[in-house]
Design an enzyme around this catalytic site. Structure first.
Site, PDB file in Angstrom:
ATOM      1  N   LEU A  43      49.482  42.777  36.902  1.00  0.00           N
ATOM      2  CA  LEU A  43      49.361  41.326  36.872  1.00  0.00           C
ATOM      3  C   LEU A  43      48.312  40.934  35.837  1.00  0.00           C
ATOM      4  O   LEU A  43      47.528  41.770  35.382  1.00  0.00           O
ATOM      5  CB  LEU A  43      48.955  40.795  38.252  1.00  0.00           C
ATOM      6  CG  LEU A  43      49.957  41.020  39.384  1.00  0.00           C
ATOM      7  CD1 LEU A  43      49.360  40.567  40.710  1.00  0.00           C
ATOM      8  CD2 LEU A  43      51.268  40.293  39.112  1.00  0.00           C
ATOM      9  N   SER A  44      48.283  39.650  35.486  1.00  0.00           N
ATOM     10  CA  SER A  44      47.291  39.235  34.498  1.00  0.00           C
ATOM     11  C   SER A  44      45.880  39.508  34.999  1.00  0.00           C
ATOM     12  O   SER A  44      45.000  39.874  34.228  1.00  0.00           O
ATOM     13  CB  SER A  44      47.456  37.756  34.143  1.00  0.00           C
ATOM     14  OG  SER A  44      47.431  36.942  35.283  1.00  0.00           O
ATOM     15  N   GLU A  45      45.644  39.352  36.328  1.00  0.00           N
ATOM     16  CA  GLU A  45      44.356  39.727  36.913  1.00  0.00           C
ATOM     17  C   GLU A  45      44.524  40.255  38.329  1.00  0.00           C
ATOM     18  O   GLU A  45      45.410  39.820  39.071  1.00  0.00           O
ATOM     19  CB  GLU A  45      43.378  38.542  36.952  1.00  0.00           C
ATOM     20  CG  GLU A  45      42.676  38.258  35.631  1.00  0.00           C
ATOM     21  CD  GLU A  45      43.333  37.140  34.868  1.00  0.00           C
ATOM     22  OE1 GLU A  45      42.920  36.889  33.721  1.00  0.00           O
ATOM     23  OE2 GLU A  45      44.277  36.528  35.401  1.00  0.00           O
ATOM     24  N   THR A  46      43.644  41.189  38.660  1.00  0.00           N
ATOM     25  CA  THR A  46      43.486  41.726  40.013  1.00  0.00           C
ATOM     26  C   THR A  46      42.008  41.606  40.354  1.00  0.00           C
ATOM     27  O   THR A  46      41.151  41.905  39.517  1.00  0.00           O
ATOM     28  CB  THR A  46      43.927  43.197  40.066  1.00  0.00           C
ATOM     29  OG1 THR A  46      45.307  43.279  39.727  1.00  0.00           O
ATOM     30  CG2 THR A  46      43.718  43.795  41.453  1.00  0.00           C
ATOM     31  N   HIS A  75      42.221  31.290  37.451  1.00  0.00           N
ATOM     32  CA  HIS A  75      43.168  31.407  38.562  1.00  0.00           C
ATOM     33  C   HIS A  75      42.761  32.511  39.534  1.00  0.00           C
ATOM     34  O   HIS A  75      42.948  32.353  40.753  1.00  0.00           O
ATOM     35  CB  HIS A  75      44.615  31.551  38.045  1.00  0.00           C
ATOM     36  CG  HIS A  75      45.160  32.923  37.989  1.00  0.00           C
ATOM     37  ND1 HIS A  75      44.998  33.750  36.899  1.00  0.00           N
ATOM     38  CD2 HIS A  75      45.882  33.632  38.898  1.00  0.00           C
ATOM     39  CE1 HIS A  75      45.606  34.903  37.139  1.00  0.00           C
ATOM     40  NE2 HIS A  75      46.150  34.861  38.333  1.00  0.00           N
TER      41      HIS A  75
END
Length: 279
Positions: A43-46, A75
């Protein structure tokens, strides 16, 4: 086995925002384990919720992309706050919670059915050198007349912001060209914004970073810094809604409000997954 959530952010409909993976009670994980899991989720961020190290914070957050750690991202801040609250977290202050992260302390407040974070100060702002703008526009297939203004919008991730002629010009950019940013030597974290002539949203936003997921569906950090730039210059009003993710089939909505010296960036959140993860 650690508690795990996946939250869709800047949307009220699962699948139309930007998801963040959230690992709870992550104090026992080292940096290598966090980075490896972030690469796996892709994902774009974890994010990883940890015990705060300062008394004013409700929790500490570490934020990873598939390519490395970020000191701040928007986000993930809202999605992690929602996950923390859903897990029973109780803010020390009744009207807002405080997140500790790489840029320091970030306030998050409930705003009707939204969560909103107080935008951190930009680490870098001001006009972009024309040669750097030219390298980016060339990589993305834009022409000089498409760009109205260029400004550094760096509050951690390192965004270069380009204000284009209008929202239609933003949406016409071929997202497959994002990989050319890093390969051509151009700055590789670029935000494109353009004004809508009318309607429910004031601004169209797109965010490219080829070292991560290519194009980010909805980006709180970029929207925050763009608001600090364009509201101060009078291009945008003190309160507006931005759209992002349109080109990817998403329907992200970012609610921005300037209240005195603070810019609040908010959105709705949907918890899509609750469970445990073996780390």
């Amino acid at each position: 086995m650690l508690p795990f959530s996946q939250v869709d952010v800047f949307t009220d409909t699962l699948g139309l925002g930007n998801p963040v993976a959230v690992v709870h009670d992550a104090d026992g994980l080292d940096e290598d384990a966090m980075a490896a899991f972030a690469r796996w989720t892709n994902l774009s961020e974890t994010t990883f919720l940890l015990t705060p190290t300062v008394p004013d914070a409700d929790y500490r957050l570490r934020i990873f992309t598939p390519g490395g750690e970020l000191p701040f991202a928007g986000h993930p801040t809202l999605g992690s706050a929602r996950a923390w609250l859903e897990a029973g977290g109780q803010p020390r202050s009744g009207d807002r919670l405080v997140q500790e992260c790489g840029v320091g302390l970030v306030a998050v407040r409930p705003d009707d059915d939204l969560l909103a974070f107080a935008a951190p100060e930009r680490m870098r702002s001001g006009p972009v050198d024309p040669a750097e703008v030219e390298a980016v526009t060339s990589a993305l297939g834009l022409h000089a007349h498409d760009v109205v203004a260029a400004h550094w919008c760096d509050n951690g991730p390192g965004w270069m912001g380009l204000l284009l002629r209008d929202a239609a010009t933003v949406l016409a950019v071929d997202g497959d060209r994002a990989h050319l940013l890093g390969a051509s030597g151009a700055h590789d974290k670029v935000g494109l914004v353009g004004l809508h002539p009318d309607g429910d949203v004031a601004l169209e936003v797109r965010a490219f970073f080829p070292g991560g997921v290519g194009e980010d569906p909805v980006t709180g950090s970029l929207n925050a810094a763009v608001a600090q730039w364009l509201v101060a210059e009078g291009t945008l009003p003190d309160r507006y809604v931005a759209a992002q993710g349109t080109a990817l089939g998403r329907r992200g909505r970012v609610h921005v409000e300037r209240d005195g010296d603070t810019t609040w960036v908010g959105g709705r959140t949907v918890v899509g997954i609750r469970g445990t993860v073996a780390l």
